[in-house]
Scaffold this active site. Structure first.
Site, PDB file in Angstrom:
ATOM      1  N   HIS A  58       1.253   3.228  -6.932  1.00 49.83           N
ATOM      2  CA  HIS A  58       0.917   2.667  -5.617  1.00 49.83           C
ATOM      3  C   HIS A  58      -0.368   3.330  -5.133  1.00 49.83           C
ATOM      4  O   HIS A  58      -0.344   4.362  -4.482  1.00 49.83           O
ATOM      5  CB  HIS A  58       2.072   2.917  -4.640  1.00 49.83           C
ATOM      6  CG  HIS A  58       1.905   2.246  -3.310  1.00 49.83           C
ATOM      7  ND1 HIS A  58       2.969   2.006  -2.471  1.00 49.83           N
ATOM      8  CD2 HIS A  58       0.818   1.775  -2.650  1.00 49.83           C
ATOM      9  CE1 HIS A  58       2.545   1.416  -1.365  1.00 49.83           C
ATOM     10  NE2 HIS A  58       1.225   1.274  -1.460  1.00 49.83           N
ATOM     11  N   ASN A 218       8.580   4.999   5.780  1.00 50.02           N
ATOM     12  CA  ASN A 218       7.422   4.386   6.424  1.00 50.02           C
ATOM     13  C   ASN A 218       7.451   2.881   6.239  1.00 50.02           C
ATOM     14  O   ASN A 218       7.725   2.387   5.151  1.00 50.02           O
ATOM     15  CB  ASN A 218       6.128   4.951   5.833  1.00 50.02           C
ATOM     16  CG  ASN A 218       5.981   6.447   6.078  1.00 50.02           C
ATOM     17  OD1 ASN A 218       6.067   7.244   5.153  1.00 50.02           O
ATOM     18  ND2 ASN A 218       5.778   6.830   7.319  1.00 50.02           N
ATOM     19  N   GLY A 248       2.961  15.536   3.716  1.00 48.08           N
ATOM     20  CA  GLY A 248       3.355  16.297   4.892  1.00 48.08           C
ATOM     21  C   GLY A 248       3.092  15.590   6.199  1.00 48.08           C
ATOM     22  O   GLY A 248       3.504  16.068   7.260  1.00 48.08           O
ATOM     23  N   ASP A 272      -0.286   6.122  -2.284  1.00 48.38           N
ATOM     24  CA  ASP A 272      -0.712   5.108  -1.311  1.00 48.38           C
ATOM     25  C   ASP A 272      -2.139   5.421  -0.867  1.00 48.38           C
ATOM     26  O   ASP A 272      -2.533   5.124   0.260  1.00 48.38           O
ATOM     27  CB  ASP A 272       0.238   5.053  -0.110  1.00 48.38           C
ATOM     28  CG  ASP A 272       0.122   3.770   0.701  1.00 48.38           C
ATOM     29  OD1 ASP A 272      -0.573   2.834   0.240  1.00 48.38           O
ATOM     30  OD2 ASP A 272       0.695   3.703   1.796  1.00 48.38           O
TER      31      ASP A 272
END
Length: 381
Positions: A58, A218, A248, A272
């Site tokens: 990703h 998320n 984090g 990501d």
């Protein structure tokens, strides 16, 4: 090309080994041995650790380049940059966008792969969208959201020459379950993302064949003790993998460690990452959106997180520190588990006889000294 690797430590598929030699032949791993034949070619990395190449399933971009640029050169530059970070395989990842922009990005990926990538190798395209819902849209453009369409997907798959291997959807959209069954039959990993679905809806999606949750915690409903939501469904269903961004910022370190205890080897470390990765603070874009990066954190003008600037090797290091688990275990969450999720673990993801010889050379400071793809060292610090 036939040689032996010598190193202080090897992270093999099923164990760690100290000292010894690893046989490489014709771009594949051979056996691990304590002694080698007289006159054999040895590549000496004494004092270093040999680990399998990382696999980022990703990633949107890095170092000023974005998959949605729709340019072959952007794909090539991302491929080259990833080698210095220990990544040997990746899934170029798109965003929800105009059809023409998605078409252009898919064509650019296909052409770049056909021409031969110079660094990390693509293992297929990840379509992140456009079949999402509004409430947890994140950095996806909701004006293009719609219900899944098999014909539309097959058009993109044809454009990609069959290389789309993963797609993310919101399971509460109309017609989702038939769509999941159809594309799963074609070997595509269906993932759940940017969704306000119920716990029950997610379970039904997994029953239909979905097997992954994108960036856990998320872009989804959170965990509540009476309404477990998407997060609850991801945590309790052993059939499904779950991605985690260990920077984090996206997920608290202790919650990341908790997710590891629950999901174990079904946890996939991802980045990501977007174009601001490895770049200085400033103004960037993610697809059509303007993004501001400050102190290494990328956000939309609204304040929402917009992808990450994480290096996958740092995600490994972070989770290892947060969880106090062995490097051996955590490293494989960024190499072997991604390969397992895509059904590629018989060829990739770990150091085991017969697998493609992707490996990384690490020093004691966790810095990449060299990266090899199919036995050929393509990056040397």
């Amino acid at each position: 090309m036939t040689y032996y690797l010598k190193a202080e430590k090897f992270l093999l598929e099923n164990e760690e080994k100290m000292g010894g030699y690893l046989f490489i032949k014709d771009g594949k791993f051979g056996s691990f041995v304590s002694q080698i034949p007289e006159g054999a070619t040895v590549v000496d990395y004494s004092g270093y650790t040999i680990a399998p190449g990382l696999f980022d399933t990703h990633i949107h971009g890095i170092k000023g380049h974005d998959i949605m640029d729709g340019e072959v050169e952007a794909i090539n530059e991302i491929s080259k940059t990833l080698l210095s970070l220990g990544v040997t395989r990746f899934l170029p990842t798109t965003l929800t966008s105009l059809k023409d922009d998605l078409d252009r990005a898919i064509i650019a990926i296909r052409e770049a792969v056909e021409n031969g990538l110079p660094g990390a190798q693509s293992e297929g395209i990840f379509l992140e969208g456009p079949y999402f819902t509004e409430l947890h849209k994140g950095a996806q453009n909701s004006s293009y959201f719609r219900d899944p369409d098999v014909e539309e997907f097959q058009y993109w798959q044809q454009l990609a020459d069959g290389s789309i291997k993963k797609i993310a959807i919101a399971p509460e959209r109309q017609g989702v379950f038939d769509f999941i069954r159809k594309v799963t039959e074609e070997g595509v990993l269906v993932s759940i993302a940017h969704t306000n679905a119920s716990f029950e809806c997610c379970k039904e999606a997994v029953d239909a064949g979905a097997r992954n949750y994108v960036h856990l915690f998320n872009g989804m409903t959170g965990l509540h003790h009476r309404t477990p939501g998407v997060v609850g469904a991801a945590l309790v269903d052993d059939r499904a993998f779950a991605e985690l961004i260990c920077d984090g910022f996206h997920v608290h370190p202790d919650v990341s460690a908790l997710a590891l205890r629950i999901k174990d080897d079904k946890l996939i470390l991802i980045t990501d990452c977007m174009q601001a990765g490895l770049m200085p603070d400033g103004n960037y874009h993610l697809g059509e959106f303007s993004v501001v990066m400050k102190d290494g954190v990328a956000k939309l003008e609204s304040g929402s997180l917009a992808g990450s600037t994480l290096k996958l090797i740092d995600g490994v290091k972070n989770l290892q520190e947060w969880s106090s688990e062995s490097l051996y275990k955590i490293w494989h969450l960024g190499s072997l588990t991604p390969a397992v999720s895509l059904g590629k673990d018989t060829q990739l993801g770990s150091i085991s006889p017969g697998k493609i010889a992707d490996y990384v050379v690490l020093n004691n400071q966790f810095e990449v000294q060299a990266t090899a793809v199919a036995g050929e060292v393509k990056y040397q610090k």
